[in-house]
Design an enzyme around this catalytic site. Structure first.
Site, PDB file in Angstrom:
ATOM      1  N   HIS A 101     -24.513 -47.117  29.577  1.00 33.09           N
ATOM      2  CA  HIS A 101     -25.152 -48.234  28.925  1.00 33.09           C
ATOM      3  C   HIS A 101     -25.759 -47.742  27.853  1.00 33.09           C
ATOM      4  O   HIS A 101     -26.938 -48.222  27.510  1.00 33.09           O
ATOM      5  CB  HIS A 101     -25.726 -49.134  29.913  1.00 33.09           C
TER       6      HIS A 101
ATOM      7  N   ASN B  73     -23.590 -56.805  35.452  1.00 32.70           N
ATOM      8  CA  ASN B  73     -22.583 -56.761  34.553  1.00 32.70           C
ATOM      9  C   ASN B  73     -22.163 -58.298  34.159  1.00 32.70           C
ATOM     10  O   ASN B  73     -22.496 -59.351  34.568  1.00 32.70           O
ATOM     11  CB  ASN B  73     -21.574 -55.817  34.926  1.00 32.70           C
TER      12      ASN B  73
ATOM     13  N   TYR C  31     -31.484 -45.523  39.544  1.00 34.54           N
ATOM     14  CA  TYR C  31     -31.890 -46.237  38.190  1.00 34.54           C
ATOM     15  C   TYR C  31     -33.419 -45.659  38.062  1.00 34.54           C
ATOM     16  O   TYR C  31     -33.830 -45.169  36.794  1.00 34.54           O
ATOM     17  CB  TYR C  31     -31.686 -47.636  38.257  1.00 34.54           C
TER      18      TYR C  31
END
Length: 485
Positions: free
Chosen positions: A55, A128, A338
């Site tokens: 990303h 997404n 993350y």
């Protein structure tokens, strides 16, 4: 091709299972003792400097979520507590596989990451523009993304790796069908839906829980780009989507999405025909209809791209009271990966940056670290428990329990039907849509050097729908006779 070499960890120990992470029973949660999983994810997060590993290319905007329906019987989350309540938010749209300077109009899923600045802390919904994903266990994520990146010798994209991995990972069939369909190249960020993708848990004020999935439905309508036009734009204006979003907001054409959820009673997870925690599957909206929650509007562009878009950090583990994790194995890995990626990429104090900082007061005992730019807690107490009236835990905000059972082991999902939903999707398409889908897959697979890889990948589509696979095989000029027998 035989391979006598054992896969090992970075410290040389042989790996017993590289397909399934260790969980407490078949539904988890994932065990922190799975050091191979942690090492894979931690090393993966540190493979690129300094842009995001995935990303990397994206655009963002500020806005708000306004609640339009009372969902308080399902969740005690404060920002969803009453109709009419507005919560400021920031969103980042992105492509997945390309680098920071890559084109916007490539065939790729789009990231749809939303940060809500609630009165009880930040809540991140990191999804997404597709309701499913390619894999369902985080232990396979570094390998999957490696196939989407560049060959270590040629530094070129490698279709051999892409289709080899997908062919050997039949759980990807549903998402690959979506990716290769018209939806694989949205016309703009404004003209696509968004999804939380994973299953999450909502808990109400009485401590009662439900499983939940999020759907953002664009009010602009879904529009996609023709493959040839997308390729033309990639060369002429590689920042087409970024430019479109900025210009739309700048001229007051504020894009909006309706937020809906699907709600599943906790007990249904044990009897539903697909595993509801498997992110390669969707829940039927006939079984669990969409329930309106609110409306998200984007009405302000960033003042500085780096400070707000590039330094924005999102994690599906950034929860608020009333919203919790599920045993989804892919989600469980993301809860670690993350936050860890942001600590590496932006720094240990990334949460204190203005774009990421909570609107309410932050009270904890974290001190020091790179680029600590506030007063670092001053002279206040810096440990807990303490006798100096420092912040303490609040028992009412503990996460609710869910039962786990079984042996600590590397366990696969119980359900392995990877084809029904992909086939259903194919059969829902018009003939024109099917023709374009097949053409896109054939075009993407033609550069693959190995017919065995082509056949294996095509058989996944054949198992989803015989016509689907047969048309791909014909387009590639390969035979499936041996595999079909």
């Amino acid at each position: 091709m035989s391979n006598n070499k054992k896969l090992t960890t970075s410290w040389g120990a042989p790996v017993g299972d590289n397909q399934n992470s260790m969980t407490a029973g078949s539904r988890g949660p994932t065990l922190i003792q799975d050091v191979h999983l942690l090492e894979k994810l931690a090393h993966f997060n540190r493979e690129r400097v300094p842009e995001r590993v995935v990303h990397a290319k994206g655009a963002g905007a500020h806005g708000y979520l306004e609640v339009t329906n009372d969902v308080s019987k399902y969740t005690k989350a404060d920002f969803l507590s009453e109709v009419g309540k507005r919560t400021p938010m920031f969103i980042r749209f992105s492509t997945v596989a390309g680098e920071l300077g890559s084109a916007d109009t490539v065939r790729d899923p789009r990231g749809f990451a939303v940060k809500f600045y609630t009165e009880e802390g930040n809540y991140d919904l990191v999804g997404n523009n597709t309701p499913v994903f390619f894999i369902r266990d985080a232990i396979k994520f570094p390998d999957f993304i490696h196939t989407q990146k560049r060959h270590p010798q040629t530094h070129l994209k490698n279709p051999n790796a892409v289709w080899d991995f997908w062919g050997l990972s039949p759980e990807s069939t549903h998402q690959v069908t979506i990716l290769m369909s018209d939806r694989g190249i949205p016309a703009t960020f404004r003209h696509m839906h968004g999804f939380g993708s994973h299953t999450f848990k909502w808990v109400n004020a009485e401590g009662q829980g439900v499983w939940v999935k999020y759907h953002f439905k664009t009010e602009q309508g879904v529009k996609n780009l023709d493959t040839d036009l997308a390729a033309k734009l990639a060369g002429e204006n590689p920042d087409y989507h970024t430019e479109d979003l900025f210009n739309a907001i700048e001229k007051g054409d504020f894009p909006a999405w309706k937020l809906y959820v699907q709600i599943m009673p906790l007990e249904d997870a044990n009897t539903y025909r697909f595993d509801p925690f498997d992110v390669t599957k969707v829940w039927s909206q006939k079984d669990y209809p969409l329930i309106e929650v609110g409306r998200m509007v984007l009405n302000r562009n960033p003042e500085n791209y780096f400070a707000e878009v590039e330094q924005a950090t999102f994690s599906p583990g950034t929860f608020v009271p009333g919203i919790e994790a599920s045993p989804d194995k892919m989600l469980q890995g993301r809860l670690f990966a993350y936050h860890d990626a942001h600590r590496y990429r932006v720094g240990a104090n990334h949460q204190a940056l203005p774009i990421n900082r909570a609107k309410n007061e932050v009270n904890n005992y974290q001190r020091d670290g790179q680029m600590r730019f506030d007063n670092n807690g001053g002279g206040s107490v810096y440990y807990e428990p303490n006798s100096y009236a420092g912040p303490t835990e609040s028992a009412e905000d503990k996460q609710t329990p869910y039962a786990v059972s079984g042996e600590a082991d590397s366990v696969a999902y119980d359900h392995n039907d990877h084809y029904t939903q992909a086939g259903d999707l194919y059969r829902l398409m018009s003939e024109d849509e099917r023709t374009r889908l097949v053409a896109n897959i054939v075009g993407a697979m033609k550069p693959v050097e190995s017919d065995d890889i082509k056949r294996r990948a095509t058989m996944n589509f054949y198992k989803a729908d015989a016509e689907y696979g047969t048309r791909i095989a014909e387009g590639l000029g390969i035979s499936l006779l041996e595999e079909v027998k």
